[in-house]
Enzyme design. Structure first.
Site, PDB file in Angstrom:
ATOM      1  N   GLU A 172       0.879  -1.179   0.000  1.00  0.00           N
ATOM      2  CA  GLU A 172       0.000   0.000   0.000  1.00  0.00           C
ATOM      3  C   GLU A 172       0.907   1.217   0.000  1.00  0.00           C
ATOM      4  OE1 GLU A 172      -3.407   0.294   0.115  1.00  0.00           O
ATOM      5  OE2 GLU A 172      -3.826  -1.846   0.036  1.00  0.00           O
ATOM      6  N   CYS A 210      -2.197   9.642   2.603  1.00  0.00           N
ATOM      7  CA  CYS A 210      -1.762   9.066   1.323  1.00  0.00           C
ATOM      8  C   CYS A 210      -2.713   9.394   0.188  1.00  0.00           C
ATOM      9  CB  CYS A 210      -1.593   7.558   1.460  1.00  0.00           C
ATOM     10  SG  CYS A 210      -3.081   6.746   2.023  1.00  0.00           S
TER      11      CYS A 210
END
Ligand code: NAD
Length: 520
Positions: free
Chosen positions: A217, A251
């Site tokens: 991720e 993010c």
């Protein structure tokens, strides 16, 4: 706070303990999984205050934000998993090939084994416990490595996990590079890593040694396109919220804006109002605004601001922090070549001290720009007149700085996006269906938000993950269970009648004719 760490010599035994619990069958029964997920929810509910205090110590995370984006987020997703787990785990019947009939075929999910979860500092509760919930729901043992860069949260979740969850099957190892390196030398059945791509590559290389599957991720530069069919007041409120939550250290935060030249000025005015509405006239004194994690990251962001021209005339900071911004942009302190760092690690993450940007290469400060190193405060900042090849457009910003880049139209925007890496998220603010189609057809990204940033994460039925440079694999809700499981295929055929006889050698011409009818 000193960085917490586990004695590296104890790591093989810690992993072996988790593996022994898996091998003993502890983690497979649905009852164990449900009990652990309930315990995880209790951990979060009983210790909401303590977790908020840790997040405040690490990131000055406001209590409401800590609940919405970390504690409450994980409670709600784990509750969703508990509700649906039994049905997600049901074997799925598929049609067996006609040639094989009579026969039955199905797939079933089986746990992978002993999993390693390595998490980052920016959402240190959510990004540790949400994957852990997935590993547990799928029936695995797990070793969690929280981020040492958020030491208060690392210490708190380690202590709480040890008192709430299965002490054998669920292990926690604290620490940074040496401890993670020692962990990566062990054999796991899955590695789930969240963080930057440089370390992602280290993880993938270590995993390859044992052919261990990985979920990576990662991050990247997530664009937001705005056209003139969208109402700028609402767009600005949503953008300001998505960008400045957690001081931009998200993010999936919009990294930069692409918009039409005539929209820049009105958008800046609306953003200024939205920042004022959400964070007040002086964001530094707002209890709703967080801080930069450490001085190393602060110096990197300050250097990006130093590369932009200071505010001109009265087109910036009108009602917000005019005086401070104008004056601070001229007194920006460039970081020392090797800034004092709390995460001075090697190899460098994207947080490696950036060389000071050349003057004006990052456009012009339209809003904000002020910063305070001692307080690790960076004002919500908007940059205009930013060239496409500016320093700030080279890497993920990961802080509260929003550059606005001008584009001719949606096609120009999609071409620009395609010229870079595939982003983790892509946002399109428009009411024009043909523009939405242009972005959905002509770009690729981990996820898409139409008229709203960041919120795609809070729908557990939507898998969350990147593509290309922004990562591989995904999770959340049912997808977490699939990620941490092996999908096993089963074919069951009665011994009689033995229809397999047709393919046993020698195949007769008559049997072959029949086979050809089936196989085309
Ligand atoms: P970080 O510094 O906390 O590092 C992540 C983890 O990697 C930590 O547990 C750390 O101990 C470990 N680590 C660091 N260096 C290592 C090394 N040399 N060897 C082995 N392990 C090592 O977090 P970060 O990487 O700075 O996080 C920010 C990045 O993560 C951004 O790029 C952001 O976009 C991305 N991110 C992605 C997601 C997502 O869900 N896709 C979520 C959050 C952050």
């Amino acid at each position: 706070m000193a960085q917490p760490h586990t004695d590296t010599a104890s790591i093989p035994a810690t992993v072996a303990r988790a593996r022994a619990a898996f091998n003993a069958g502890t983690t497979k029964p649905l009852a164990w999984r449900e009990q652990q997920l309930r315990a995880l929810i209790a951990l979060l509910r009983d210790n909401e205050r303590e977790l908020q205090a840790a997040l405040s110590a690490d990131l000055s995370k406001p209590a409401a934000e800590a609940f919405i984006t970390e504690i409450g987020f994980t409670i709600s997703n784990t509750t969703h998993t508990l509700k649906h787990l039994r049905s997600w785990l049901k074997p799925k019947t598929v049609r067996a090939s006609t040639m094989l009939l009579p026969a039955r075929a199905w797939t079933m999910l089986e746990p992978l084994g002993t999993t390693l979860i390595i998490s980052p500092w920016n959402y240190p509760v959510q990004l540790a416990l949400e994957p852990l919930a997935g590993a547990i729901a799928a029936g695995n043992a797990a070793v969690l490595k929280p981020s040492e860069i958020a030491p208060a949260t690392s210490e708190t979740i380690t202590r709480l996990i040890r008192s709430y969850l299965d002490p054998d099957a669920i292990q926690v190892v604290e620490g940074g590079v040496p401890e993670t390196t020692a962990l990566l030398a062990e054999r796991f059945d899955h590695i789930f890593y969240t963080g930057n791509g440089t370390v992602g590559r280290i993880v993938a290389r270590a995993a390859a040694e044992n052919l261990t599957p990985t979920t990576l991720e990662l991050g990247g530069k997530s664009p937001a396109y705005i056209d003139d069919t969208a109402s700028l007041a609402e767009v600005a409120r949503r953008l300001a919220w998505g960008k400045f939550t957690n001081a931009g250290q998200t993010c999936v935060a919009p990294d930069y804006v692409l918009t039409l030249p005539h929209l820049v000025e009105p958008l800046v005015a609306e953003l200024r109002d939205a920042i004022h509405e959400q964070l007040g006239p002086d964001p530094q004194s707002s209890s709703s605004y967080g801080r930069i994690i450490n001085t190393r990251q602060f110096d990197r962001l300050a250097s990006l601001i130093a590369g932009a021209e200071p505010t001109r005339g009265n087109d910036a900071g009108r009602e917000t922090d005019t005086a401070r911004d104008t004056d601070s942009a001229t007194r920006v302190r460039r970081p020392a070549a090797h800034a004092a760092s709390t995460d001075d690690r090697s190899p460098a993450s994207p947080a490696s001290p950036a060389s000071p940007a050349s003057p004006a290469s990052n456009g012009r400060i339209a809003i904000g720009g002020s910063h305070d190193r001692d307080a690790r405060y960076v004002a919500p900042t908007v940059l205009v007149d930013v060239p496409r090849d500016a320093e700030i457009m080279q890497e993920e910003i990961f802080g509260p700085i929003l550059p606005i880049i001008e584009v001719a139209d949606a096609r120009d925007a999609t071409e620009f996006i395609r010229s870079g890496d595939k982003p983790l998220a892509l946002y399109v603010f428009t009411n024009d269906d043909s523009v939405r189609r242009e972005f959905l057809r002509n770009t690729s990204s981990g996820g898409v938000g139409i008229n709203v940033p960041v919120a795609q994460l809070s729908t557990p039925a939507l898998p969350f993950g990147g593509v290309g440079e922004s990562g591989m694999g995904s999770y959340h809700g049912e997808q977490s269970v699939r990620t941490f499981s092996h999908q096993r295929s089963v074919l069951s055929k009665p011994l009689r009648p033995d229809t397999m006889g047709m393919v046993y050698a020698p195949v007769t011409p008559r049997a072959l004719r029949l086979i050809k009818r089936f196989m085309g």
